[in-house]
Design a protein around this motif. Sequence first.
Motif, PDB file in Angstrom:
ATOM      1  N   VAL A 215     112.156  73.803  51.556  1.00 61.34           N
ATOM      2  CA  VAL A 215     110.692  73.820  51.471  1.00 61.34           C
ATOM      3  C   VAL A 215     110.233  75.028  50.663  1.00 61.34           C
ATOM      4  O   VAL A 215     110.660  76.152  50.912  1.00 61.34           O
ATOM      5  CB  VAL A 215     110.063  73.855  52.873  1.00 61.34           C
ATOM      6  N   GLU A 216     109.360  74.770  49.710  1.00 58.08           N
ATOM      7  CA  GLU A 216     108.795  75.858  48.908  1.00 58.08           C
ATOM      8  C   GLU A 216     107.347  76.150  49.280  1.00 58.08           C
ATOM      9  O   GLU A 216     106.813  77.196  48.938  1.00 58.08           O
ATOM     10  CB  GLU A 216     108.903  75.525  47.416  1.00 58.08           C
ATOM     11  N   GLY A 217     106.712  75.215  49.977  1.00 57.99           N
ATOM     12  CA  GLY A 217     105.332  75.440  50.377  1.00 57.99           C
ATOM     13  C   GLY A 217     104.767  74.228  51.065  1.00 57.99           C
ATOM     14  O   GLY A 217     105.372  73.148  51.078  1.00 57.99           O
ATOM     15  N   ALA A 218     103.615  74.411  51.676  1.00 59.04           N
ATOM     16  CA  ALA A 218     102.930  73.312  52.353  1.00 59.04           C
ATOM     17  C   ALA A 218     101.439  73.580  52.318  1.00 59.04           C
ATOM     18  O   ALA A 218     101.008  74.736  52.375  1.00 59.04           O
ATOM     19  CB  ALA A 218     103.418  73.175  53.800  1.00 59.04           C
ATOM     20  N   ARG A 219     100.669  72.501  52.216  1.00 59.99           N
ATOM     21  CA  ARG A 219      99.207  72.673  52.217  1.00 59.99           C
ATOM     22  C   ARG A 219      98.567  71.516  52.961  1.00 59.99           C
ATOM     23  O   ARG A 219      99.044  70.374  52.918  1.00 59.99           O
ATOM     24  CB  ARG A 219      98.664  72.754  50.794  1.00 59.99           C
ATOM     25  N   GLU A 220      97.494  71.839  53.661  1.00 62.15           N
ATOM     26  CA  GLU A 220      96.770  70.809  54.396  1.00 62.15           C
ATOM     27  C   GLU A 220      95.859  70.050  53.441  1.00 62.15           C
ATOM     28  O   GLU A 220      95.158  70.643  52.615  1.00 62.15           O
ATOM     29  CB  GLU A 220      95.948  71.426  55.526  1.00 62.15           C
ATOM     30  N   LEU A 230     108.885  70.448  48.114  1.00 59.43           N
ATOM     31  CA  LEU A 230     110.296  70.800  48.157  1.00 59.43           C
ATOM     32  C   LEU A 230     110.747  71.390  46.828  1.00 59.43           C
ATOM     33  O   LEU A 230     110.156  71.133  45.775  1.00 59.43           O
ATOM     34  CB  LEU A 230     111.141  69.560  48.472  1.00 59.43           C
ATOM     35  N   ALA A 231     111.800  72.196  46.889  1.00 59.94           N
ATOM     36  CA  ALA A 231     112.396  72.722  45.670  1.00 59.94           C
ATOM     37  C   ALA A 231     112.819  71.538  44.806  1.00 59.94           C
ATOM     38  O   ALA A 231     113.427  70.585  45.296  1.00 59.94           O
ATOM     39  CB  ALA A 231     113.603  73.592  46.004  1.00 59.94           C
ATOM     40  N   GLY A 232     112.492  71.599  43.540  1.00 58.22           N
ATOM     41  CA  GLY A 232     112.791  70.474  42.661  1.00 58.22           C
ATOM     42  C   GLY A 232     111.578  69.625  42.379  1.00 58.22           C
ATOM     43  O   GLY A 232     111.606  68.760  41.506  1.00 58.22           O
ATOM     44  N   GLY A 233     110.507  69.861  43.156  1.00 57.46           N
ATOM     45  CA  GLY A 233     109.249  69.181  42.862  1.00 57.46           C
ATOM     46  C   GLY A 233     108.886  68.015  43.757  1.00 57.46           C
ATOM     47  O   GLY A 233     107.758  67.519  43.700  1.00 57.46           O
ATOM     48  N   ASP A 234     109.814  67.532  44.588  1.00 61.12           N
ATOM     49  CA  ASP A 234     109.480  66.415  45.482  1.00 61.12           C
ATOM     50  C   ASP A 234     108.412  66.840  46.491  1.00 61.12           C
ATOM     51  O   ASP A 234     108.368  68.000  46.910  1.00 61.12           O
ATOM     52  CB  ASP A 234     110.715  65.936  46.244  1.00 61.12           C
ATOM     53  N   LYS A 235     107.590  65.887  46.887  1.00 63.89           N
ATOM     54  CA  LYS A 235     106.543  66.138  47.875  1.00 63.89           C
ATOM     55  C   LYS A 235     106.632  65.105  48.992  1.00 63.89           C
ATOM     56  O   LYS A 235     106.945  63.941  48.745  1.00 63.89           O
ATOM     57  CB  LYS A 235     105.160  66.086  47.227  1.00 63.89           C
ATOM     58  N   ILE A 236     106.347  65.558  50.196  1.00 63.57           N
ATOM     59  CA  ILE A 236     106.297  64.658  51.356  1.00 63.57           C
ATOM     60  C   ILE A 236     104.946  64.848  52.024  1.00 63.57           C
ATOM     61  O   ILE A 236     104.534  65.973  52.309  1.00 63.57           O
ATOM     62  CB  ILE A 236     107.407  64.975  52.380  1.00 63.57           C
ATOM     63  N   LEU A 242     106.119  70.724  61.130  1.00 66.89           N
ATOM     64  CA  LEU A 242     106.607  71.721  62.076  1.00 66.89           C
ATOM     65  C   LEU A 242     107.721  72.543  61.436  1.00 66.89           C
ATOM     66  O   LEU A 242     108.891  72.165  61.473  1.00 66.89           O
ATOM     67  CB  LEU A 242     107.131  71.044  63.352  1.00 66.89           C
ATOM     68  N   PRO A 243     107.390  73.681  60.843  1.00 67.95           N
ATOM     69  CA  PRO A 243     108.434  74.539  60.267  1.00 67.95           C
ATOM     70  C   PRO A 243     109.150  75.336  61.353  1.00 67.95           C
ATOM     71  O   PRO A 243     108.508  75.869  62.260  1.00 67.95           O
ATOM     72  CB  PRO A 243     107.656  75.461  59.333  1.00 67.95           C
ATOM     73  N   THR A 244     110.451  75.381  61.280  1.00 76.49           N
ATOM     74  CA  THR A 244     111.219  76.163  62.258  1.00 76.49           C
ATOM     75  C   THR A 244     111.986  77.294  61.589  1.00 76.49           C
ATOM     76  O   THR A 244     112.607  78.098  62.269  1.00 76.49           O
ATOM     77  CB  THR A 244     112.223  75.277  63.022  1.00 76.49           C
ATOM     78  N   MET A 245     111.959  77.336  60.267  1.00 77.70           N
ATOM     79  CA  MET A 245     112.702  78.394  59.574  1.00 77.70           C
ATOM     80  C   MET A 245     111.805  79.621  59.433  1.00 77.70           C
ATOM     81  O   MET A 245     110.590  79.528  59.408  1.00 77.70           O
ATOM     82  CB  MET A 245     113.179  77.919  58.196  1.00 77.70           C
ATOM     83  N   GLY A 246     112.433  80.754  59.372  1.00 77.04           N
ATOM     84  CA  GLY A 246     111.678  81.982  59.157  1.00 77.04           C
ATOM     85  C   GLY A 246     111.342  82.727  60.432  1.00 77.04           C
ATOM     86  O   GLY A 246     110.342  82.431  61.075  1.00 77.04           O
TER      87      GLY A 246
END
Length: 372
Positions: A215-220, A230-236, A242-246
């Motif tokens: 994951v490179e970022g997220a926005r509402e 996602l890295a590489g440009g894919d979007k979901i 629910l991020p659990t990393m970091g």
Amino acid sequence: MTKTVVVLGGAYAGVGVAHRLLKHTKPQVPDLKVILVSKNSHFFWNLASVRAIVPGQLKEEQYSLPIEKGFAKYPADSFEFIVGGAEAVDVAAKTVKVSTKDGERLLSYDHLVCATGTRAVDAAVPWKSSGTYEETAAVLAQIQAKVRTAKHIVVAGAGATGVEAAAELAFEYGKEKEVVLLSGDAEILGGDSLASNVAGELAKLGVGIRRSARVEGARELPDGKTEVLLAGGDKIVTDLYLPTMGMAANTEYLPAELLTDRKFVDIDEFYRAKGAKDVWAAGDIVWKPRGSFVLADKQAGGVAKNIDLALKGKPPVVVKTLPMDVLMVATGRSRGSGRLGPVKVFSIMVYMIKGKTLGIQQLPTYVDGSAF
């Protein structure tokens, strides 16, 4: 003359040190006083957070209990509980500046225990106590409300927390909700030897795993959904992210010279902070070798013992934790996967040890001290 031990942090390690000193050291050191400082007035059993996000699974009192009541049996002159946060430590003056709702306090100590743990980088997720009791309760309530209505859920980060959260959601809802687990690495659990077993368990539950999906970022989005980049440009696009990393160490109040390059407390084999006199640390704040409930408990026991020895004028002993690396991962409310060192553990054993209750039956014993 009173000997004061200030303990910072009201979770596994901090509460464990405080109770051990009051139960076992105080009878032999009558002038001992323990001051426990915690931002959260309640002990948050965060091991159960992955199940607490599922509406209706746990009652609040099963994962959160008031700390002060558990210490009520100790004389008032031997214990004080302060709801507040450490702002600064002066190791030369042996003082801690603490902020409370009533203003700042300056505490003097003979021994200081740093057990403030870590926090999720994203404060909108409930994997750790998010500060005060009210703040933590609010975060959990918000997540539960979103889980109820979500049809598509993305859990980012395929460490133990991410795996367990995805498994709990899929176990509860099955095909009713689509649960996707994103692993930044080529394998879940960082390629641990349990990875293939756990992936198989998740597949049985219907969890979709995307590997090498960092994951490179997220926005509402305007409609309330979240777009995950996602890295590489894919979007979901998902209903609930629910991020659990970091995880970041809660060490901002400590002098930089006491910390490692990753901002954890730098300790010796006795769990003393290097470069400071009479400063100790235990739990996730040391991240040695990783954050773990079992390790935090063992470390707390070792620190309490060494403070006991110091108060009696004796040298410290090496703190021993576990003889091997242990990993237990619950995969829903009926199975799990684990290992003791390189030796795999039967799924039913992981279920009985961890997955069945996530340890919530131990919460009252930690709060009232009967566990120690």
